[in-house]
Design an enzyme around this catalytic site. Structure first.
Site, PDB file in Angstrom:
ATOM      1  N   CYS A  85      41.429  50.802  73.000  1.00 49.30           N
ATOM      2  CA  CYS A  85      40.530  50.188  72.015  1.00 49.30           C
ATOM      3  C   CYS A  85      39.569  49.182  72.635  1.00 49.30           C
ATOM      4  CB  CYS A  85      41.353  49.513  70.925  1.00 49.30           C
ATOM      5  SG  CYS A  85      42.637  50.575  70.234  1.00 49.30           S
ATOM      6  N   CYS A 212      46.413  48.686  57.491  1.00 47.19           N
ATOM      7  CA  CYS A 212      46.083  49.415  58.720  1.00 47.19           C
ATOM      8  C   CYS A 212      44.599  49.778  58.755  1.00 47.19           C
ATOM      9  CB  CYS A 212      46.891  50.703  58.798  1.00 47.19           C
ATOM     10  SG  CYS A 212      48.669  50.498  58.572  1.00 47.19           S
ATOM     11  N   LYS A 334      39.371  46.857  59.987  1.00 45.01           N
ATOM     12  CA  LYS A 334      40.000  47.296  58.747  1.00 45.01           C
ATOM     13  C   LYS A 334      39.012  47.936  57.776  1.00 45.01           C
ATOM     14  CE  LYS A 334      42.796  47.925  55.409  1.00 45.01           C
ATOM     15  NZ  LYS A 334      41.870  48.962  54.930  1.00 45.01           N
ATOM     16  N   HIS A 338      37.130  51.810  62.990  1.00 41.45           N
ATOM     17  CA  HIS A 338      37.664  51.624  64.338  1.00 41.45           C
ATOM     18  C   HIS A 338      37.512  52.906  65.176  1.00 41.45           C
ATOM     19  CE1 HIS A 338      39.912  50.257  67.667  1.00 41.45           C
ATOM     20  NE2 HIS A 338      41.118  50.669  67.305  1.00 41.45           N
TER      21      HIS A 338
END
Length: 393
Positions: A85, A212, A334, A338
């Site tokens: 990430c 998530c 969120k 992502h």
């Protein structure tokens, strides 16, 4: 070392099932960044691309070479950075060093990902490749599992009643969505409530679906330049004042520190020391909120709250615009989304726009922001931090 500035930014919409390839998404963001920076493809001396999953999602390795060629940046060095990430943030840090050293004057850097084409099962499997493949993944420790575990450890270590931590985590997600609604590039433009978060589908106790972040497609890019070039090309350069990067072993071997992530504390100290600032000087922060508990842990590791008290920042609304430390005013991972290879570049674009004062029209501007912090977590333990500054006028 020379001063280095960001002089152009580009950002695609983040979302689900984009009809564009990862290459096309990067080129869209990069073209926007080059136009904003007033540079041509012939001016770009090197290209750095954060990308994590194109091998699996599109059967495409070596994406960076084809990106450079498609942009008309022919025969320049093009390098792919893979740090899960934090891929793009690590790429920006390296681009910074090449320009600061005097080797290059202008570099194009960013990240791209097209994750949703894989579907949930394969995307979950490939994301889990950011954990240890020998022991952790076979034991079932995917990232939701890890952060669910951290939430339980956090409540126990700091003796926080679980119902209170549950509420704090919900407030993190609620705030992110409230700002994501205002971000035109966000994947989710929908407000949610505490009740909805807590009653959502359980993913890994205590994390529900609304704790998530999603899988996403998207890209973001920046043009960085030496101070001399920046002053010639740009009226509002934003300087990279501090960088930090640290790593650690698999999360299960960090038992002496967790729920603290020691690599973050080492990385951000490097960035703070280099920039000559501390957490009290940060006006706006984009931190890695892959899960709601991750935001609370990150806020403490970055020095915005005492350990065990990070959730109080959200309880007191000190993370909102006008609060002590505005956090993830983009909507964060969120709500904004992502796309892992692009996330660090997206966070950096957001901070640049905050420091330039570009977000007034979106009602997301932190008034008077001059110093911003980027925080990105890759896999179990790659932390990368950037501190950006606006020069006083």
């Amino acid at each position: 070392m020379r001063k280095v500035a960001i002089i152009g930014t580009g950002h695609t919409d983040f979302g689900f099932n984009s009809p564009k390839t990862g290459l096309e998404l990067f080129c869209e963001a990069a073209t926007e960044a080059m136009v904003e920076a007033n540079v041509q493809p012939k001016d770009i001396q090197a290209l750095y691309c954060g990308n994590g999953l194109s091998d699996f999602s599109e059967g495409q390795i070596m994406i960076q070479s084809y990106i450079a060629d498609s942009l008309g940046c022919r025969h320049i060095p093009a390098t792919r950075f893979e740090a899960a990430c934090s891929s793009a943030t690590v790429a920006i840090r390296d681009a910074y060093m090449w320009v600061a050293s005097g080797f290059y004057d202008i570099v194009l850097v960013g990240g791209t990902e097209k994750a949703t084409a894989m579907g949930t099962a394969l995307a979950t499997r490939t994301f889990a490749m950011g954990t240890d493949a020998r022991y952790e993944f076979p034991a079932g420790l995917t990232f939701p599992g890890f952060f669910g575990l951290l939430a339980n450890l956090y409540a126990k270590k700091y003796n926080i009643p679980f119902e209170r931590l549950r509420n704090q985590m919900s407030l993190v997600s609620v705030q992110s969505h409230s700002y994501g609604v205002k971000n035109p590039h966000a994947q989710f433009k929908k407000e949610i409530t505490v009740d909805q978060v807590e009653k959502a589908f359980m993913v890994a106790s205590p994390l529900t679906l609304l704790d998530c972040c999603p899988f996403s497609d998207g890209a973001a890019a920046l043009v960085i330049a030496s101070e001399e070039k920046a002053r010639a090309l740009c009226d509002t350069p934003i300087y990279i004042a501090g960088v930090g990067q640290a790593s650690s072993g698999m999360l299960s071997c960090q038992y002496k520190d967790i729920p603290r992530l020691k690599a973050r504390e080492i990385s951000v100290k490097q960035a703070y020391d280099m920039a000559g600032v501390g957490p009290q000087d940060i006006d706006v922060c984009e931190l890695h909120d892959c899960f709601s508990i991750a935001s609370i842990i990150a806020a403490e590791g970055l020095g915005f709250a005492e350990f065990g008290k990070g959730g109080q920042l959200w309880e007191k609304e000190e993370t909102r615009i006008g609060g002590k430390i505005p956090i993830n005013i983009s909507g964060g991972l969120k709500s904004k989304g992502h796309p892992i290879g692009a996330t660090g570049a997206s966070q950096t674009v957001e901070i640049v726009k905050q420091l330039r004062g570009d977000l007034v029209g979106q009602e997301r501007q932190v008034e008077g922001a001059r110093v911003g912090l980027v925080d990105t977590l890759g896999g179990d333990g790659i932390l990368c931090n950037l501190i950006l500054k606006k020069e006083r006028e």
